[in-house]
Motif scaffolding. Structure first.
Motif, PDB file in Angstrom:
ATOM      1  N   PHE A  24       1.734   1.305 -17.422  1.00 57.71           N
ATOM      2  CA  PHE A  24       0.740   0.833 -16.704  1.00 57.71           C
ATOM      3  C   PHE A  24       0.470   1.415 -15.570  1.00 57.71           C
ATOM      4  N   PRO A  25      -0.867   1.943 -15.444  1.00 55.74           N
ATOM      5  CA  PRO A  25      -1.319   2.999 -14.330  1.00 55.74           C
ATOM      6  C   PRO A  25      -1.150   2.127 -13.130  1.00 55.74           C
ATOM      7  N   VAL A  26      -0.804   2.972 -12.204  1.00 53.97           N
ATOM      8  CA  VAL A  26      -0.651   2.201 -10.813  1.00 53.97           C
ATOM      9  C   VAL A  26      -2.129   2.073  -9.949  1.00 53.97           C
ATOM     10  N   GLU A  27      -2.927   1.357  -9.670  1.00 53.16           N
ATOM     11  CA  GLU A  27      -3.903   1.142  -8.764  1.00 53.16           C
ATOM     12  C   GLU A  27      -3.763   0.192  -7.847  1.00 53.16           C
ATOM     13  N   TRP A  28      -4.409   0.505  -6.755  1.00 55.63           N
ATOM     14  CA  TRP A  28      -4.254  -0.538  -5.651  1.00 55.63           C
ATOM     15  C   TRP A  28      -5.044  -1.737  -5.999  1.00 55.63           C
ATOM     16  N   GLY A  29      -4.296  -2.848  -6.105  1.00 56.94           N
ATOM     17  CA  GLY A  29      -4.986  -4.063  -6.548  1.00 56.94           C
ATOM     18  C   GLY A  29      -4.458  -4.764  -7.599  1.00 56.94           C
ATOM     19  N   SER A  30      -3.736  -3.642  -8.407  1.00 61.72           N
ATOM     20  CA  SER A  30      -3.010  -4.489  -9.551  1.00 61.72           C
ATOM     21  C   SER A  30      -1.536  -4.536  -9.272  1.00 61.72           C
ATOM     22  N   ASP A  31      -1.091  -5.489  -9.940  1.00 66.61           N
ATOM     23  CA  ASP A  31       0.607  -6.108  -9.701  1.00 66.61           C
ATOM     24  C   ASP A  31       1.477  -4.965 -10.061  1.00 66.61           C
ATOM     25  N   LEU A  32       2.432  -4.777  -9.271  1.00 65.99           N
ATOM     26  CA  LEU A  32       3.829  -4.068  -9.631  1.00 65.99           C
ATOM     27  C   LEU A  32       4.410  -4.384 -11.045  1.00 65.99           C
ATOM     28  N   GLN A  33       4.411  -3.508 -11.927  1.00 64.69           N
ATOM     29  CA  GLN A  33       4.923  -3.831 -13.040  1.00 64.69           C
ATOM     30  C   GLN A  33       6.596  -3.389 -12.959  1.00 64.69           C
ATOM     31  N   SER A  34       7.348  -4.254 -13.988  1.00 61.96           N
ATOM     32  CA  SER A  34       8.831  -3.610 -14.030  1.00 61.96           C
ATOM     33  C   SER A  34       9.135  -2.172 -13.898  1.00 61.96           C
ATOM     34  N   GLU A  35       8.521  -1.425 -14.716  1.00 64.68           N
ATOM     35  CA  GLU A  35       8.656  -0.068 -14.689  1.00 64.68           C
ATOM     36  C   GLU A  35       8.393   0.416 -13.267  1.00 64.68           C
TER      37      GLU A  35
ATOM     38  N   THR B 122       0.839  -1.155   0.048  1.00 62.09           N
ATOM     39  CA  THR B 122       0.192  -0.011   0.240  1.00 62.09           C
ATOM     40  C   THR B 122       0.906   1.327   0.059  1.00 62.09           C
ATOM     41  N   GLU B 123       2.019   1.111   0.837  1.00 60.27           N
ATOM     42  CA  GLU B 123       2.749   2.214   0.787  1.00 60.27           C
ATOM     43  C   GLU B 123       3.448   2.621  -0.576  1.00 60.27           C
ATOM     44  N   ALA B 124       3.808   1.485  -1.187  1.00 63.76           N
ATOM     45  CA  ALA B 124       4.622   1.412  -2.722  1.00 63.76           C
ATOM     46  C   ALA B 124       3.593   2.147  -3.435  1.00 63.76           C
TER      47      ALA B 124
ATOM     48  N   GLU C  71       8.546  -1.298 -10.467  1.00 65.63           N
ATOM     49  CA  GLU C  71       9.760  -1.703  -9.551  1.00 65.63           C
ATOM     50  C   GLU C  71      11.065  -0.921  -9.364  1.00 65.63           C
ATOM     51  N   ARG C  72      11.120  -0.721 -10.851  1.00 64.48           N
ATOM     52  CA  ARG C  72      12.550   0.295 -11.162  1.00 64.48           C
ATOM     53  C   ARG C  72      12.401   1.634 -10.649  1.00 64.48           C
ATOM     54  N   TYR C  73      11.329   2.190 -10.504  1.00 68.49           N
ATOM     55  CA  TYR C  73      11.120   3.372 -10.173  1.00 68.49           C
ATOM     56  C   TYR C  73      11.432   3.509  -8.458  1.00 68.49           C
ATOM     57  N   LEU C  74      10.818   2.402  -7.802  1.00 64.56           N
ATOM     58  CA  LEU C  74      11.039   2.308  -6.463  1.00 64.56           C
ATOM     59  C   LEU C  74      12.413   2.118  -5.931  1.00 64.56           C
ATOM     60  N   THR C  75      13.249   1.482  -6.697  1.00 63.60           N
ATOM     61  CA  THR C  75      14.511   1.013  -6.367  1.00 63.60           C
ATOM     62  C   THR C  75      15.562   1.971  -6.876  1.00 63.60           C
ATOM     63  N   GLU C  76      15.205   2.552  -8.187  1.00 61.93           N
ATOM     64  CA  GLU C  76      16.544   3.311  -8.990  1.00 61.93           C
ATOM     65  C   GLU C  76      16.105   4.698  -8.588  1.00 61.93           C
ATOM     66  N   GLU C  77      15.017   5.076  -8.534  1.00 67.38           N
ATOM     67  CA  GLU C  77      14.589   6.496  -8.362  1.00 67.38           C
ATOM     68  C   GLU C  77      14.410   6.989  -6.969  1.00 67.38           C
ATOM     69  N   HIS C  78      13.347   6.525  -6.443  1.00 67.96           N
ATOM     70  CA  HIS C  78      12.824   6.824  -5.054  1.00 67.96           C
ATOM     71  C   HIS C  78      13.878   6.269  -3.874  1.00 67.96           C
ATOM     72  N   PHE C  79      14.124   5.147  -3.978  1.00 68.65           N
ATOM     73  CA  PHE C  79      14.842   4.766  -2.599  1.00 68.65           C
ATOM     74  C   PHE C  79      16.332   4.375  -2.941  1.00 68.65           C
ATOM     75  N   LYS C  80      16.585   4.658  -4.379  1.00 67.83           N
ATOM     76  CA  LYS C  80      18.102   4.539  -4.659  1.00 67.83           C
ATOM     77  C   LYS C  80      18.686   3.146  -4.070  1.00 67.83           C
TER      78      LYS C  80
ATOM     79  N   LYS D  25       1.943   6.713  -6.844  1.00 72.13           N
ATOM     80  CA  LYS D  25       1.021   7.744  -7.412  1.00 72.13           C
ATOM     81  C   LYS D  25       1.289   9.083  -7.057  1.00 72.13           C
ATOM     82  N   ALA D  26       2.212   9.221  -6.173  1.00 71.06           N
ATOM     83  CA  ALA D  26       2.766  10.704  -5.560  1.00 71.06           C
ATOM     84  C   ALA D  26       3.826  10.982  -6.519  1.00 71.06           C
ATOM     85  N   SER D  27       4.396  10.141  -7.189  1.00 74.98           N
ATOM     86  CA  SER D  27       5.699  10.312  -7.889  1.00 74.98           C
ATOM     87  C   SER D  27       5.524  11.433  -9.363  1.00 74.98           C
TER      88      SER D  27
END
Ligand code: 4AD
Ligand code: MG
Length: 465
Positions: free
Chosen positions: A328-339, A313-315, A341-350, A320-322
Motif C-alpha cells: 500500500f503506497p504511503v500518502e499523507w491522508g491515508s491510514d498506516l497499514q500493518s506493513e 506527518t513525520e511517520a 507500522e512494522r517498518y517503523l517499529t522493526e526496521e527504522h526505530f527498532k 517515503k524516504a525509506s
C-alpha cells in the motif's frame, strides 16, 4: 478434596511429607524394575510432577497400566528424593485413584505434536497442552496486572454496556442485536424500512465496539476510570491480528490532554512487560525456547525503554524516504497499514513508537481537532511484531466543534445527545485510549496468531464451541 497444587510442590517441596495431588496424566512409562513413571500435570504451573507407581499397588495391573495421556487421577503418597537425573524429587504413590480413563485411539492430544490450526478444532481440549496452558496463565497475569496498575493509580473500574445503540468508532462494523423475526421483518407500509419500534429495545441495537463513550460520561463525573470488557467488530478481516470478539482495556482521564494520555499508555505497557517478566518466568521460558526466540529479550529491553514519539506527518516522511516498496503506497491522508507500522517499529526505530496527530478524515469523530484544521489529537502506540497495540486520543470537549464534526461525517448530533451533554454541562478536557488485550497477550508470548491467545476465538466463519 484437600489437595496440594503441583506448583506449590515444585516451588517448595517438603521432602518426606505425605500429600495428595490431582491432575491429568501427560505421559506414563513402565520401568523394568516393576513400576510406572507418571508425569502428572494439574495446570497450576507449566511443570509436571513425577509420580512413581509401584507394581505392588493393588490396582496396578487392573488400572495403573491402563493410564494413557489425558486420564485423570488423584494420587496420595510421600514426596521423596528422586533417583533420576531429570528431577530432584518425585511422589511415591501409596494410592492411585483413577477418576477418568482416556482412550488413546480417540484422544486428540496424543504424544505427537499437533499444529495450532488443528488444535483450534479441538479448542475444548487445547488448554491441556503446554502452549495453551502457558497462554492462559500469561493472559491471567496480564489481566491481574491491568487491575493492579489502574487500581494503584486510583482509577475506578467501570462496567460499560455490551448492548448499545451508538456506533462509537463510526466504522459501521457492528453486530446487530434483534429479536425481530428475520424471515418476516415488520416494515413501514410507506417507506418499506424495517420498523425497529417493534424490536426488543424499540430502536436498532448492536453489540458494542467500544465502551469509550459511556466511559467518558463517568470520567466526566468521577475523574479517572477504566473499563475492561469484551468488544465486538464485524470487520471481515481474516488476519492474524483481528478477532470479531476481543477484550479491550479503555482508561479515560478527566483534566488530561494527549501528552498525559501517551504518558499513561507507555507507563501501562512498561508495567505489563515488567509484570510478566517477574511473574511468568517458567511460561516465558517455554515461549522463548519453543515459540519465539526473541520474546524475553524484547520484553526485557522494552520494560525500561523510552518510547519514541513522532507525528503522523513525520511517520509518512520516514516511510517515503525509506526507499521501500510497500504493497500500500504511503500518502499523507491515508491510514498506516500493518506493513508501515512494522517498518517503523522493526526496521527504522527498532522499538515501540507512539504516533500522534493523524489526519482527521481517517479517525473517529470524537477526537479533538487540532488548530491546523487537518489533524486531530489522536495517538496510536505501535509495537514490533503486532503493530498497533493502542489507539487513543484527547476528546473534543468543545460542543460546537463536536457537533460540527458529527454533522460533517453524516451523523445527527441528536443521536449523540447524551454524549454532547457532557460538553454542555461543565465540559472538561479529557483523554483516553484502548488497548487490545489479545494483541498484548500475543506480544508477550510470541504466539503468531491472535486466535491462539483467546480461549474461544470468534472470527469470520468460526463460532464453534
Ligand atoms: O483503535 P481502536 O479502534 O480504538 C477504540 O476503540 C477507541 N474507542 C479506544 C479509546 O480511545 N478508548 O481499538 C483499540 C485497540 C487497537 O489498538 C487494537 O489493539 C485493538 O483495540 N483492536 C483489535 N484487537 C483484535 N481484533 C480486532 N478486530 C481489533 N480491533 C481493534
Ligand atoms: Mg485504531
Amino acid at each position: 478434596m484437600k489437595r496440594t497444587l503441583i506448583h506449590q510442590v515444585l516451588q517448595s517441596p517438603a521432602l518426606g511429607s505425605d500429600i495428595t495431588v490431582a491432575g491429568w496424566v501427560r505421559t506414563r512409562r513402565d520401568s523394568k524394575g516393576g513400576f510406572s513413571f507418571i508425569e502428572l500435570n494439574d495446570g497450576s504451573c507449566f511443570g509436571n510432577l513425577q509420580v512413581i507407581a509401584d507394581a505392588k499397588l493393588s490396582n496396578y495391573e487392573t488400572e495403573v497400566v491402563k493410564l494413557f495421556p489425558g486420564s485423570s487421577v488423584v494420587v496420595q503418597g510421600k514426596l521423596v528424593a528422586s533417583q533420576g537425573a531429570e528431577q530432584a524429587f518425585e511422589l511415591a504413590a501409596a494410592n492411585v485413584k483413577v477418576l477418568g480413563f482416556c482412550e488413546p485411539t480417540e484422544y486428540p492430544l496424543g504424544k505427537q505434536r499437533i499444529s495450532f490450526e488443528r488444535l483450534r478444532e479441538v479448542a475444548h481440549l487445547r488448554a491441556r497442552t503446554n502452549s495453551f496452558g502457558a497462554v492462559a496463565r500469561v493472559r491471567n497475569a496480564l489481566a491481574f496486572a491491568t487491575h493492579k496498575f489502574f487500581q494503584d493509580r486510583h482509577f475506578l473500574y467501570l462496567h460499560t454496556p455490551i448492548i448499545t445503540a451508538s456506533d462509537c468508532e463510526g466504522a459501521g462494523e457492528m453486530f446487530q442485536v434483534t429479536t425481530l423475526p428475520l424471515d418476516k421483518l415488520p416494515r413501514d407500509p410507506e417507506t418499506q424500512q424495517i420498523d425497529y419500534k417493534l424490536d426488543f429495545f424499540g430502536k436498532r441495537a448492536s453489540l458494542t465496539v467500544s465502551g469509550q463513550l459511556e466511559g467518558e460520561t463517568y470520567a466526566c463525573a468521577l475523574g479517572d476510570i477504566y473499563t475492561f470488557g469484551p468488544t465486538f467488530r464485524a470487520e471481515n478481516s481474516n488476519t492474524r491480528r483481528h478477532l470479531a470478539e476481543f477484550w479491550m482495556i479503555e482508561p479515560e482521564m478527566a483534566f488530561a490532554d494527549l501528552a498525559d494520555d501517551a504518558d499513561l499508555a507507555e507507563d501501562y505497557l512498561r508495567f505489563l512487560f515488567r509484570y510478566v517478566l517477574e511473574h511468568c518466568q517458567e511460561d516465558l521460558k517455554f515461549f522463548n525456547d519453543r515459540i519465539d526466540k526473541t520474546v524475553t529479550q524484547t520484553l526485557t529491553s522494552l520494560a525500561d525503554s523510552q518510547f519514541r514519539r513522532i507525528t503522523y506527518t513525520e511517520a509518512v516522511d520516514i516511510l517515503k524516504a525509506s526507499g521501500k516498496t510497500f504493497e500500500f503506497p504511503v500518502e499523507w491522508g491515508s491510514d498506516l497499514q500493518s506493513e508501515h507500522e512494522r517498518y517503523l517499529t522493526e526496521e527504522h526505530f527498532k522499538g515501540p513508537v507512539t504516533v500522534t496527530g493523524y489526519p482527521k478524515q481517517i479517525k473517529a469523530f470524537y477526537m479533538r481537532q487540532n488548530d491546523d484544521g487537518n489533524t486531530v489529537a489522536a495517538m496510536d502506540v505501535l509495537l514490533p511484531n503486532v503493530g498497533e497495540i493502542i489507539g487513543g486520543s484527547q476528546r473534543e470537549e468543545r460542543l460546537d466543534r463536536l457537533e460540527a464534526r458529527i454533522r460533517e461525517i453524516g451523523f445527527d448530533p441528536k443521536d449523540y445527545w447524551w454524549y454532547c451533554d457532557l460538553r454542555r454541562f461543565g465540559s472538561v478536557p479529557h483523554a483516553g485510549f484502548g488497548l487490545g488485550f489479545e494483541r498484548m497477550v500475543q506480544f508477550c508470548t510470541g504466539m503468531h496468531n491472535i486466535r491462539d491467545v483467546i480461549p474461544y476465538p470468534r472470527a469470520p466463519g468460526s463460532v464453534e464451541f
